[in-house]
Design a protein around this motif. Sequence first.
Motif, PDB file in Angstrom:
ATOM      1  N   MET A   1      36.146  34.955  44.082  1.00  0.00           N
ATOM      2  CA  MET A   1      37.301  35.798  43.878  1.00  0.00           C
ATOM      3  C   MET A   1      38.546  34.928  43.788  1.00  0.00           C
ATOM      4  N   ASP A   2      39.457  35.373  43.002  1.00  0.00           N
ATOM      5  CA  ASP A   2      40.713  34.650  42.835  1.00  0.00           C
ATOM      6  C   ASP A   2      41.796  35.377  43.637  1.00  0.00           C
ATOM      7  N   PHE A   3      42.256  34.764  44.708  1.00  0.00           N
ATOM      8  CA  PHE A   3      43.279  35.374  45.561  1.00  0.00           C
ATOM      9  C   PHE A   3      44.665  34.824  45.267  1.00  0.00           C
ATOM     10  N   ALA A   4      44.798  34.045  44.206  1.00  0.00           N
ATOM     11  CA  ALA A   4      46.085  33.440  43.866  1.00  0.00           C
ATOM     12  C   ALA A   4      46.705  34.139  42.657  1.00  0.00           C
ATOM     13  N   GLN A   5      46.660  35.458  42.639  1.00  0.00           N
ATOM     14  CA  GLN A   5      47.217  36.235  41.532  1.00  0.00           C
ATOM     15  C   GLN A   5      48.731  36.289  41.618  1.00  0.00           C
ATOM     16  N   ASP A   6      49.369  36.205  40.483  1.00  0.00           N
ATOM     17  CA  ASP A   6      50.814  36.364  40.394  1.00  0.00           C
ATOM     18  C   ASP A   6      51.107  37.859  40.253  1.00  0.00           C
ATOM     19  N   PRO A   7      51.780  38.465  41.226  1.00  0.00           N
ATOM     20  CA  PRO A   7      52.049  39.905  41.167  1.00  0.00           C
ATOM     21  C   PRO A   7      52.786  40.326  39.890  1.00  0.00           C
ATOM     22  N   GLY A   8      53.650  39.468  39.360  1.00  0.00           N
ATOM     23  CA  GLY A   8      54.395  39.811  38.147  1.00  0.00           C
ATOM     24  C   GLY A   8      53.512  39.918  36.922  1.00  0.00           C
ATOM     25  N   THR A   9      52.547  39.026  36.785  1.00  0.00           N
ATOM     26  CA  THR A   9      51.667  39.066  35.618  1.00  0.00           C
ATOM     27  C   THR A   9      50.503  40.033  35.798  1.00  0.00           C
ATOM     28  N   PHE A  10      50.188  40.384  37.043  1.00  0.00           N
ATOM     29  CA  PHE A  10      49.071  41.294  37.273  1.00  0.00           C
ATOM     30  C   PHE A  10      49.358  42.680  36.701  1.00  0.00           C
ATOM     31  N   VAL A  11      50.602  43.099  36.758  1.00  0.00           N
ATOM     32  CA  VAL A  11      50.965  44.418  36.215  1.00  0.00           C
ATOM     33  C   VAL A  11      50.691  44.472  34.718  1.00  0.00           C
ATOM     34  N   SER A  12      51.075  43.433  33.984  1.00  0.00           N
ATOM     35  CA  SER A  12      50.834  43.431  32.539  1.00  0.00           C
ATOM     36  C   SER A  12      49.339  43.282  32.235  1.00  0.00           C
ATOM     37  N   TYR A  13      48.616  42.509  33.046  1.00  0.00           N
ATOM     38  CA  TYR A  13      47.164  42.384  32.910  1.00  0.00           C
ATOM     39  C   TYR A  13      46.502  43.750  33.077  1.00  0.00           C
ATOM     40  N   LEU A  14      46.887  44.446  34.133  1.00  0.00           N
ATOM     41  CA  LEU A  14      46.322  45.762  34.420  1.00  0.00           C
ATOM     42  C   LEU A  14      46.638  46.759  33.301  1.00  0.00           C
ATOM     43  N   ALA A  15      47.858  46.717  32.779  1.00  0.00           N
ATOM     44  CA  ALA A  15      48.240  47.616  31.687  1.00  0.00           C
ATOM     45  C   ALA A  15      47.409  47.340  30.436  1.00  0.00           C
ATOM     46  N   LYS A  16      47.188  46.070  30.115  1.00  0.00           N
ATOM     47  CA  LYS A  16      46.394  45.717  28.933  1.00  0.00           C
ATOM     48  C   LYS A  16      44.948  46.163  29.104  1.00  0.00           C
ATOM     49  N   ILE A  17      44.377  45.909  30.268  1.00  0.00           N
ATOM     50  CA  ILE A  17      43.005  46.328  30.530  1.00  0.00           C
ATOM     51  C   ILE A  17      42.901  47.850  30.403  1.00  0.00           C
ATOM     52  N   GLY A  18      43.887  48.562  30.919  1.00  0.00           N
ATOM     53  CA  GLY A  18      43.902  50.018  30.836  1.00  0.00           C
ATOM     54  C   GLY A  18      43.975  50.514  29.398  1.00  0.00           C
ATOM     55  N   ARG A  19      44.859  49.922  28.602  1.00  0.00           N
ATOM     56  CA  ARG A  19      44.972  50.320  27.188  1.00  0.00           C
ATOM     57  C   ARG A  19      43.681  50.044  26.427  1.00  0.00           C
ATOM     58  N   ASP A  20      43.157  48.836  26.605  1.00  0.00           N
ATOM     59  CA  ASP A  20      41.928  48.464  25.900  1.00  0.00           C
ATOM     60  C   ASP A  20      40.762  49.378  26.273  1.00  0.00           C
ATOM     61  N   SER A  21      40.593  49.617  27.578  1.00  0.00           N
ATOM     62  CA  SER A  21      39.463  50.443  28.003  1.00  0.00           C
ATOM     63  C   SER A  21      39.635  51.897  27.579  1.00  0.00           C
ATOM     64  N   ASN A  22      40.886  52.388  27.522  1.00  0.00           N
ATOM     65  CA  ASN A  22      41.110  53.745  27.012  1.00  0.00           C
ATOM     66  C   ASN A  22      40.760  53.849  25.531  1.00  0.00           C
ATOM     67  N   HIS A  23      41.114  52.821  24.747  1.00  0.00           N
ATOM     68  CA  HIS A  23      40.725  52.801  23.327  1.00  0.00           C
ATOM     69  C   HIS A  23      39.208  52.750  23.192  1.00  0.00           C
ATOM     70  N   ALA A  24      38.565  51.924  24.003  1.00  0.00           N
ATOM     71  CA  ALA A  24      37.108  51.807  23.962  1.00  0.00           C
ATOM     72  C   ALA A  24      36.454  53.149  24.285  1.00  0.00           C
ATOM     73  N   LYS A  25      36.967  53.813  25.302  1.00  0.00           N
ATOM     74  CA  LYS A  25      36.433  55.112  25.705  1.00  0.00           C
ATOM     75  C   LYS A  25      36.605  56.142  24.593  1.00  0.00           C
ATOM     76  N   THR A  26      37.801  56.213  24.034  1.00  0.00           N
ATOM     77  CA  THR A  26      38.073  57.174  22.959  1.00  0.00           C
ATOM     78  C   THR A  26      37.174  56.925  21.767  1.00  0.00           C
ATOM     79  N   ASN A  27      37.057  55.663  21.367  1.00  0.00           N
ATOM     80  CA  ASN A  27      36.224  55.334  20.212  1.00  0.00           C
ATOM     81  C   ASN A  27      34.747  55.599  20.478  1.00  0.00           C
ATOM     82  N   PHE A  28      34.278  55.283  21.674  1.00  0.00           N
ATOM     83  CA  PHE A  28      32.880  55.538  22.003  1.00  0.00           C
ATOM     84  C   PHE A  28      32.586  57.031  22.049  1.00  0.00           C
ATOM     85  N   LEU A  29      33.488  57.797  22.648  1.00  0.00           N
ATOM     86  CA  LEU A  29      33.269  59.243  22.736  1.00  0.00           C
ATOM     87  C   LEU A  29      33.387  59.936  21.380  1.00  0.00           C
ATOM     88  N   SER A  30      34.010  59.273  20.413  1.00  0.00           N
ATOM     89  CA  SER A  30      34.128  59.883  19.080  1.00  0.00           C
ATOM     90  C   SER A  30      32.809  59.844  18.308  1.00  0.00           C
TER      91      SER A  30
END
Length: 147
Positions: A1-30
């Motif tokens: 596990m990586d415990f040296a995460q930068d809190p500032g960049t983690f928010v943008s990482y989380l947002a990107k993962i969320g957008r990508d996975s939502n697109h994946a879900k929408t496309n798969f369910l279509s």
Amino acid sequence: MDFAQDPGTFVSYLAKIGRDSNHAKTNFLSYIDHWKLLAERSYGQLVTIEHLPDERGYSGTILGKAFTIEIIPIAVETEGRVEAIVTVPALSGGKTEVGRFRINRDGDLADADAQNGGNYDNLMSIKIYMGVLRKVLESSVQVDHSS
């Protein structure tokens, strides 16, 4: 596990993962309309397919054998995807996993799964569908011997 995460960049990482996975879900369910059409026209009603509640995936039957495909978000490095987990009912009343694969934001197979599916072509939907159906048919129902 990586415990040296930068809190500032983690928010943008989380947002990107969320957008990508939502697109994946929408496309798969279509894929549902295509899969229903295949079930009706090509497979002579030997296959049924429906959405699970709350857009969690699909449920269906092939030759009367029930299965589900549940999807969950997953991060692969800096990309969000969905992981599809294929299960069949177990005799004990639970579920038995018979396979899993990942879908990228474009609705295509990702990772090692792409090697088997011929990624980025117009047959992706049917390749995934046939792969799942075959895996379900070839799976044995698990018996709980601990009782």
